[in-house]
Scaffold this motif. Sequence first.
Motif, PDB file in Angstrom:
ATOM      1  N   ILE A   1       6.720   3.624  -3.555  1.00 28.52           N
ATOM      2  CA  ILE A   1       6.570   2.300  -3.371  1.00 28.52           C
ATOM      3  C   ILE A   1       6.059   1.635  -4.604  1.00 28.52           C
ATOM      4  CG2 ILE A   1       5.531   0.518  -2.063  1.00 28.52           C
ATOM      5  CD1 ILE A   1       5.018   2.338   0.448  1.00 28.52           C
ATOM      6  N   ASN A   2       6.647   0.502  -4.844  1.00 27.25           N
ATOM      7  CA  ASN A   2       5.900  -0.070  -6.156  1.00 27.25           C
ATOM      8  C   ASN A   2       5.107  -1.117  -5.803  1.00 27.25           C
ATOM      9  OD1 ASN A   2       7.172   1.700  -7.819  1.00 27.25           O
ATOM     10  ND2 ASN A   2       8.844   0.511  -8.348  1.00 27.25           N
ATOM     11  N   ALA A   3       5.284  -2.456  -6.182  1.00 31.70           N
ATOM     12  CA  ALA A   3       4.364  -3.575  -5.876  1.00 31.70           C
ATOM     13  C   ALA A   3       4.696  -3.780  -4.364  1.00 31.70           C
ATOM     14  CB  ALA A   3       4.924  -4.756  -6.749  1.00 31.70           C
ATOM     15  N   VAL A   4       3.632  -4.258  -3.856  1.00 32.01           N
ATOM     16  CA  VAL A   4       3.566  -4.744  -2.450  1.00 32.01           C
ATOM     17  C   VAL A   4       2.832  -6.113  -2.130  1.00 32.01           C
ATOM     18  CG1 VAL A   4       2.931  -3.957  -0.075  1.00 32.01           C
ATOM     19  CG2 VAL A   4       3.698  -2.274  -1.716  1.00 32.01           C
ATOM     20  N   GLU A   5       3.327  -7.024  -1.510  1.00 31.92           N
ATOM     21  CA  GLU A   5       2.606  -8.133  -0.912  1.00 31.92           C
ATOM     22  C   GLU A   5       2.500  -7.897   0.544  1.00 31.92           C
ATOM     23  OE1 GLU A   5       3.545 -11.630  -4.309  1.00 31.92           O
ATOM     24  OE2 GLU A   5       5.111 -11.330  -2.520  1.00 31.92           O
ATOM     25  N   TRP A   6       1.511  -8.593   1.046  1.00 37.51           N
ATOM     26  CA  TRP A   6       1.273  -8.796   2.492  1.00 37.51           C
ATOM     27  C   TRP A   6       1.321 -10.471   2.570  1.00 37.51           C
ATOM     28  CZ3 TRP A   6       1.200  -5.829   6.630  1.00 37.51           C
ATOM     29  CH2 TRP A   6       1.076  -4.333   6.484  1.00 37.51           C
TER      30      TRP A   6
ATOM     31  N   ALA B   1      -2.229 -11.205   0.005  1.00 38.48           N
ATOM     32  CA  ALA B   1      -2.713 -10.087  -0.661  1.00 38.48           C
ATOM     33  C   ALA B   1      -1.428  -9.399  -1.276  1.00 38.48           C
ATOM     34  CB  ALA B   1      -3.514  -9.198  -0.107  1.00 38.48           C
ATOM     35  N   GLY B   2      -1.790  -8.993  -2.514  1.00 42.36           N
ATOM     36  CA  GLY B   2      -0.750  -7.897  -3.440  1.00 42.36           C
ATOM     37  C   GLY B   2      -1.403  -6.891  -4.152  1.00 42.36           C
ATOM     38  N   ILE B   3      -0.538  -5.889  -4.266  1.00 40.05           N
ATOM     39  CA  ILE B   3      -1.138  -4.744  -5.132  1.00 40.05           C
ATOM     40  C   ILE B   3       0.201  -4.293  -5.814  1.00 40.05           C
ATOM     41  CG2 ILE B   3      -0.837  -3.018  -3.121  1.00 40.05           C
ATOM     42  CD1 ILE B   3      -3.151  -1.307  -3.942  1.00 40.05           C
ATOM     43  N   THR B   4      -0.199  -3.813  -7.204  1.00 32.54           N
ATOM     44  CA  THR B   4       0.804  -3.192  -7.853  1.00 32.54           C
ATOM     45  C   THR B   4       1.117  -1.922  -7.803  1.00 32.54           C
ATOM     46  OG1 THR B   4      -0.591  -3.053  -9.777  1.00 32.54           O
ATOM     47  CG2 THR B   4       0.228  -5.178  -9.695  1.00 32.54           C
ATOM     48  N   SER B   5       1.807  -1.168  -8.760  1.00 30.14           N
ATOM     49  CA  SER B   5       2.180   0.132  -8.542  1.00 30.14           C
ATOM     50  C   SER B   5       0.565   0.904  -9.188  1.00 30.14           C
ATOM     51  CB  SER B   5       3.028   0.657  -9.372  1.00 30.14           C
ATOM     52  OG  SER B   5       3.277   0.186 -10.456  1.00 30.14           O
ATOM     53  N   GLY B   6       0.167   0.221  -9.940  1.00 28.00           N
ATOM     54  CA  GLY B   6      -1.067   0.744 -10.706  1.00 28.00           C
ATOM     55  C   GLY B   6      -2.356   0.584 -10.050  1.00 28.00           C
ATOM     56  N   GLY B   7      -2.153  -0.384  -8.894  1.00 28.85           N
ATOM     57  CA  GLY B   7      -3.465  -0.220  -8.065  1.00 28.85           C
ATOM     58  C   GLY B   7      -4.092  -1.793  -8.451  1.00 28.85           C
ATOM     59  N   SER B   8      -3.738  -2.538  -9.204  1.00 26.73           N
ATOM     60  CA  SER B   8      -4.511  -4.034  -9.328  1.00 26.73           C
ATOM     61  C   SER B   8      -3.829  -4.936  -8.095  1.00 26.73           C
ATOM     62  CB  SER B   8      -3.747  -4.700 -10.527  1.00 26.73           C
ATOM     63  OG  SER B   8      -3.881  -3.869 -11.812  1.00 26.73           O
TER      64      SER B   8
ATOM     65  N   VAL C   1      -8.850 -15.714   1.889  1.00 31.41           N
ATOM     66  CA  VAL C   1      -9.075 -14.177   2.345  1.00 31.41           C
ATOM     67  C   VAL C   1     -10.007 -13.444   1.528  1.00 31.41           C
ATOM     68  CG1 VAL C   1      -6.847 -14.129   3.801  1.00 31.41           C
ATOM     69  CG2 VAL C   1      -6.937 -12.955   1.620  1.00 31.41           C
ATOM     70  N   LYS C   2     -10.076 -13.956   0.239  1.00 35.63           N
ATOM     71  CA  LYS C   2     -11.138 -13.288  -0.625  1.00 35.63           C
ATOM     72  C   LYS C   2     -12.592 -12.774   0.121  1.00 35.63           C
ATOM     73  CE  LYS C   2      -9.326 -14.674  -5.184  1.00 35.63           C
ATOM     74  NZ  LYS C   2      -9.657 -15.674  -6.303  1.00 35.63           N
ATOM     75  N   GLY C   3     -12.778 -11.675  -0.201  1.00 40.98           N
ATOM     76  CA  GLY C   3     -13.950 -11.200   0.310  1.00 40.98           C
ATOM     77  C   GLY C   3     -14.138 -10.696   1.748  1.00 40.98           C
ATOM     78  N   ARG C   4     -12.918 -10.991   2.364  1.00 36.62           N
ATOM     79  CA  ARG C   4     -12.696 -10.444   3.732  1.00 36.62           C
ATOM     80  C   ARG C   4     -11.651  -9.475   3.904  1.00 36.62           C
ATOM     81  NH1 ARG C   4     -11.112 -14.022   7.426  1.00 36.62           N
ATOM     82  NH2 ARG C   4      -9.788 -15.316   6.020  1.00 36.62           N
ATOM     83  N   PHE C   5     -10.551  -9.558   3.303  1.00 42.46           N
ATOM     84  CA  PHE C   5      -9.415  -8.814   3.358  1.00 42.46           C
ATOM     85  C   PHE C   5      -9.397  -7.707   2.312  1.00 42.46           C
ATOM     86  CE2 PHE C   5      -6.325 -11.666   5.958  1.00 42.46           C
ATOM     87  CZ  PHE C   5      -7.484 -11.864   6.933  1.00 42.46           C
ATOM     88  N   THR C   6      -8.991  -6.512   2.408  1.00 43.28           N
ATOM     89  CA  THR C   6      -9.113  -5.282   1.258  1.00 43.28           C
ATOM     90  C   THR C   6      -7.556  -4.793   1.223  1.00 43.28           C
ATOM     91  OG1 THR C   6     -11.171  -5.205   1.008  1.00 43.28           O
ATOM     92  CG2 THR C   6      -9.984  -3.794  -0.113  1.00 43.28           C
ATOM     93  N   ILE C   7      -6.743  -4.905   0.373  1.00 42.05           N
ATOM     94  CA  ILE C   7      -5.386  -4.128   0.305  1.00 42.05           C
ATOM     95  C   ILE C   7      -5.813  -2.920  -0.529  1.00 42.05           C
ATOM     96  CG2 ILE C   7      -4.790  -5.292  -1.884  1.00 42.05           C
ATOM     97  CD1 ILE C   7      -1.745  -5.410  -0.918  1.00 42.05           C
ATOM     98  N   SER C   8      -4.971  -1.855   0.069  1.00 42.59           N
ATOM     99  CA  SER C   8      -5.146  -0.618  -0.718  1.00 42.59           C
ATOM    100  C   SER C   8      -3.627   0.194  -0.448  1.00 42.59           C
ATOM    101  CB  SER C   8      -6.310   0.241  -0.144  1.00 42.59           C
ATOM    102  OG  SER C   8      -6.134   0.567   1.224  1.00 42.59           O
TER     103      SER C   8
END
Length: 120
Positions: free
Chosen positions: A31-36, A49-56, A63-70
């Motif tokens: 899986i590379n980049a992902v968005e919820w 939220a989104g996360i790149t293949s490198g984890g950024s 949702v900042k401060g409440r949601f965490t993407i991993s």
Amino acid sequence: QGQLVESGGGLVQPGGSLRLSCAASGIIFSINAVEWYRQAPGKQRDVVAGITSGGSTNYADSVKGRFTISRDNAKKTVYLQMNSLKPEDTAVYYCNADLITKSGMLLTSTGQGTQVTVSS
């Protein structure tokens, strides 16, 4: 279709937590980049939220401060931990991902969605 499966939605009281999962099927190599993103009835789709293949990671202000993407690359799964949930978080949540199949194909896929309802 069918390359991604979401789970973890449900009914929770305000202030509660849920963890959504987005798992890739066996034909997927990585899986590379992902968005919820989420969509409530009668409202536009919002990326939360989104996360790149490198984890950024990046988050919507709401949702900042409440949601965490991993992500867990070994399990080919991406998570969305949602804390301090509010009624306005109620929506169907989808994951959308750039994928590489075991045969080397690049494709973009969206899961079937999982309902999150925040209500007392």
